[in-house]
Design a protein around this motif. Structure first.
Motif, PDB file in Angstrom:
ATOM      1  N   UNK A 144      13.314  10.220 -16.365  1.00 50.03           N
ATOM      2  CA  UNK A 144      14.633   9.939 -15.636  1.00 50.03           C
ATOM      3  C   UNK A 144      14.307   8.721 -14.767  1.00 50.03           C
ATOM      4  N   UNK A 145      13.253   8.677 -13.963  1.00 46.85           N
ATOM      5  CA  UNK A 145      13.254   7.574 -13.004  1.00 46.85           C
ATOM      6  C   UNK A 145      12.410   6.590 -13.248  1.00 46.85           C
ATOM      7  N   UNK A 146      11.546   6.493 -13.964  1.00 46.22           N
ATOM      8  CA  UNK A 146      10.493   5.587 -14.526  1.00 46.22           C
ATOM      9  C   UNK A 146      10.766   4.915 -15.880  1.00 46.22           C
ATOM     10  N   UNK A 147      11.019   3.746 -15.891  1.00 44.22           N
ATOM     11  CA  UNK A 147      11.175   2.948 -17.252  1.00 44.22           C
ATOM     12  C   UNK A 147      10.109   2.339 -17.565  1.00 44.22           C
ATOM     13  N   UNK A 148       9.203   2.867 -18.468  1.00 42.05           N
ATOM     14  CA  UNK A 148       7.643   2.441 -18.703  1.00 42.05           C
ATOM     15  C   UNK A 148       7.753   1.326 -19.584  1.00 42.05           C
ATOM     16  N   UNK A 149       8.989   0.742 -20.152  1.00 45.29           N
ATOM     17  CA  UNK A 149       9.119  -0.703 -20.600  1.00 45.29           C
ATOM     18  C   UNK A 149       8.955  -1.909 -19.638  1.00 45.29           C
ATOM     19  N   UNK A 150       9.146  -1.319 -18.387  1.00 47.30           N
ATOM     20  CA  UNK A 150       9.278  -2.445 -17.258  1.00 47.30           C
ATOM     21  C   UNK A 150       7.877  -2.223 -16.431  1.00 47.30           C
ATOM     22  N   UNK A 151       7.419  -3.061 -16.000  1.00 50.50           N
ATOM     23  CA  UNK A 151       6.105  -2.930 -14.685  1.00 50.50           C
ATOM     24  C   UNK A 151       6.352  -1.749 -13.823  1.00 50.50           C
ATOM     25  N   UNK A 152       5.317  -1.198 -13.727  1.00 48.17           N
ATOM     26  CA  UNK A 152       5.154   0.064 -12.862  1.00 48.17           C
ATOM     27  C   UNK A 152       4.204   0.051 -11.757  1.00 48.17           C
ATOM     28  N   UNK A 153       4.192   0.278 -10.661  1.00 45.88           N
ATOM     29  CA  UNK A 153       3.162   0.486  -9.668  1.00 45.88           C
ATOM     30  C   UNK A 153       2.637   1.831  -9.924  1.00 45.88           C
ATOM     31  N   UNK A 154       1.375   1.958 -10.466  1.00 42.01           N
ATOM     32  CA  UNK A 154       0.718   3.151 -10.756  1.00 42.01           C
ATOM     33  C   UNK A 154      -0.326   3.386  -9.393  1.00 42.01           C
ATOM     34  N   UNK A 189       1.630  -1.155  -1.460  1.00 43.65           N
ATOM     35  CA  UNK A 189       2.832  -0.786  -1.698  1.00 43.65           C
ATOM     36  C   UNK A 189       3.609  -2.257  -1.093  1.00 43.65           C
ATOM     37  N   UNK A 190       3.478  -2.908  -0.032  1.00 44.34           N
ATOM     38  CA  UNK A 190       3.961  -3.787   0.425  1.00 44.34           C
ATOM     39  C   UNK A 190       3.515  -5.259  -0.658  1.00 44.34           C
ATOM     40  N   UNK A 191       2.234  -5.147  -1.018  1.00 41.22           N
ATOM     41  CA  UNK A 191       1.983  -6.455  -1.858  1.00 41.22           C
ATOM     42  C   UNK A 191       2.959  -6.338  -3.410  1.00 41.22           C
ATOM     43  N   UNK A 192       2.804  -4.860  -4.095  1.00 40.50           N
ATOM     44  CA  UNK A 192       3.458  -4.718  -5.185  1.00 40.50           C
ATOM     45  C   UNK A 192       4.819  -5.086  -4.914  1.00 40.50           C
ATOM     46  N   UNK A 193       5.558  -4.909  -4.065  1.00 36.45           N
ATOM     47  CA  UNK A 193       6.681  -5.086  -3.607  1.00 36.45           C
ATOM     48  C   UNK A 193       6.993  -6.606  -3.697  1.00 36.45           C
ATOM     49  N   UNK A 194       5.829  -7.425  -3.219  1.00 42.46           N
ATOM     50  CA  UNK A 194       6.093  -9.022  -3.296  1.00 42.46           C
ATOM     51  C   UNK A 194       6.080  -9.604  -4.731  1.00 42.46           C
ATOM     52  N   UNK A 195       5.443  -8.554  -5.532  1.00 40.83           N
ATOM     53  CA  UNK A 195       5.180  -8.959  -7.104  1.00 40.83           C
ATOM     54  C   UNK A 195       6.389  -8.567  -7.719  1.00 40.83           C
ATOM     55  N   UNK A 196       7.396  -7.951  -7.245  1.00 38.10           N
ATOM     56  CA  UNK A 196       8.629  -7.549  -8.039  1.00 38.10           C
ATOM     57  C   UNK A 196       8.709  -6.240  -8.422  1.00 38.10           C
ATOM     58  N   UNK A 197       7.467  -5.463  -8.149  1.00 44.02           N
ATOM     59  CA  UNK A 197       7.606  -4.147  -8.420  1.00 44.02           C
ATOM     60  C   UNK A 197       8.357  -3.300  -7.765  1.00 44.02           C
ATOM     61  N   UNK A 216      12.854  -2.194   2.104  1.00 43.86           N
ATOM     62  CA  UNK A 216      12.983  -3.478   1.240  1.00 43.86           C
ATOM     63  C   UNK A 216      13.903  -3.465  -0.091  1.00 43.86           C
ATOM     64  N   UNK A 217      13.650  -2.665  -0.806  1.00 46.79           N
ATOM     65  CA  UNK A 217      14.381  -2.231  -2.064  1.00 46.79           C
ATOM     66  C   UNK A 217      15.057  -1.009  -2.111  1.00 46.79           C
ATOM     67  N   UNK A 218      16.298  -1.111  -1.434  1.00 42.01           N
ATOM     68  CA  UNK A 218      16.723   0.284  -1.533  1.00 42.01           C
ATOM     69  C   UNK A 218      17.136   1.356  -2.386  1.00 42.01           C
ATOM     70  N   UNK A 219      17.115   0.471  -3.532  1.00 44.74           N
ATOM     71  CA  UNK A 219      17.085   1.484  -4.952  1.00 44.74           C
ATOM     72  C   UNK A 219      15.702   1.730  -5.550  1.00 44.74           C
ATOM     73  N   UNK A 220      14.512   1.297  -4.917  1.00 50.16           N
ATOM     74  CA  UNK A 220      13.286   1.574  -5.623  1.00 50.16           C
ATOM     75  C   UNK A 220      13.101   2.885  -5.960  1.00 50.16           C
ATOM     76  N   UNK A 221      12.507   3.067  -6.937  1.00 51.53           N
ATOM     77  CA  UNK A 221      12.299   4.469  -7.812  1.00 51.53           C
ATOM     78  C   UNK A 221      10.707   4.741  -7.555  1.00 51.53           C
ATOM     79  N   UNK A 222      10.646   6.060  -7.052  1.00 50.45           N
ATOM     80  CA  UNK A 222       9.173   6.618  -6.689  1.00 50.45           C
ATOM     81  C   UNK A 222       9.326   8.014  -7.361  1.00 50.45           C
ATOM     82  N   UNK A 223       8.228   8.418  -8.233  1.00 52.04           N
ATOM     83  CA  UNK A 223       7.722   9.739  -8.593  1.00 52.04           C
ATOM     84  C   UNK A 223       6.502  10.003  -7.908  1.00 52.04           C
ATOM     85  N   UNK A 224       6.524  11.157  -7.147  1.00 47.82           N
ATOM     86  CA  UNK A 224       5.131  11.721  -6.536  1.00 47.82           C
ATOM     87  C   UNK A 224       4.820  12.813  -7.297  1.00 47.82           C
TER      88      UNK A 224
END
Length: 272
Positions: free
Chosen positions: A146-156, A65-73, A96-104
């Protein structure tokens, strides 16, 4: 992939041990029941390194997760997320990114119910109770849309998930189905149990672990690195590739000395 009739959320059965709740127990969590604790202790008596594998897997998740955040995810889909304990994806990301979105996503009812309570005040995080073997139920769920915009990069994230997916459910096809929804620049991370390079004694203990989980109706599948690597075909592997969990961008020399080091692989890759 088409959902089969048996796919769907589990019903709550407190007298039957759950792999998700046993994993929570191994990590020191409090969201487990007597049957889970008894099962976990039975497994640990036979296979004492199981909690080590759980912790190495959790540490891998944090580094990924830390690495993906570094890549702008800044948006994550965490499949088979399990019961929320300290160090979950949204906690790591939102520091690190207060408005980061996560779907579990998890079909275990305790994981779902507790996570709903935990996440109730966070508009950028949600949990879906669904079977990951039914991708449409996950990808087209209202919370995901609602939370994930699949037109932008996602961390799967498929961390500690695919070891519970048998060949009859075609894990390669399952991974492809989820990958097909991702935008270029997205990342996929996978971890999985393994034993091909373990000493003979540890391999025998892995067989004992598999048998113990099967008796609890929780089937575990051990795979080799070549198969795991194939799930990333067509993607750009992140260095150092698919390696033992403590070797993936390690931050702790002590982890490399852990007896459980050869018992799990992890890797991540970027969709070009």
């Amino acid at each position: 992939m088409t959902a089969e009739a048996e796919y769907g959320p589990k019903e709550l059965q407190l007298d039957i041990p759950s792999a998700a709740r046993a994993y929570d127990y191994f990590l020191g969590g409090a969201h487990n029941f007597e049957a889970d604790r008894a099962f976990a202790e039975q497994v640990r008596a036979m296979v004492p390194w199981v909690p080590d594998v759980a912790k190495l897997n959790r540490s891998f998740l944090r580094r990924v997760v830390g690495y993906l955040l570094d890549q702008g995810i800044d948006q994550f889909l965490d499949l088979g997320s399990g019961i929320p304990t300290v160090g979950n994806v949204h906690e790591i990301a939102q520091q690190r990114v207060p408005d980061a979105r996560v779907v579990y996503v998890d079909y275990e009812p305790v994981a779902y119910k507790y996570a709903r309570t935990l996440l109730a005040g966070d508009p950028n995080t949600a949990i879906i109770q669904a079977d990951v073997r039914d991708p449409l139920a996950v990808l087209d769920a209202p919370e995901t849309r609602e939370l994930i915009d699949f037109s932008r990069p996602v961390g799967l994230l498929m961390v500690g998930l695919l070891l519970f997916i048998g060949p009859q459910d075609n894990p390669a096809e399952l991974v492809r189905t989820y990958r097909d929804r991702l935008a270029p620049g997205s990342y996929l991370a996978i971890s999985h149990i393994a034993d091909e390079h373990a000493p003979e004694e540890l391999r025998a203990q892995v067989a004992t672990l598999v048998a113990a989980y099967a008796q609890a109706n929780e089937h575990v599948y051990v795979r080799e690195r070549t198969e795991i690597e194939s799930w990333f075909d067509g993607m750009e592997m992140v260095e150092p590739g698919v390696v033992f969990l403590p070797d993936w961008r390690s931050e702790s020399p002590d982890e490399a000395q852990n007896v459980a080091r050869p018992l799990g692989y992890g890797g991540a890759a970027r969709l070009p």
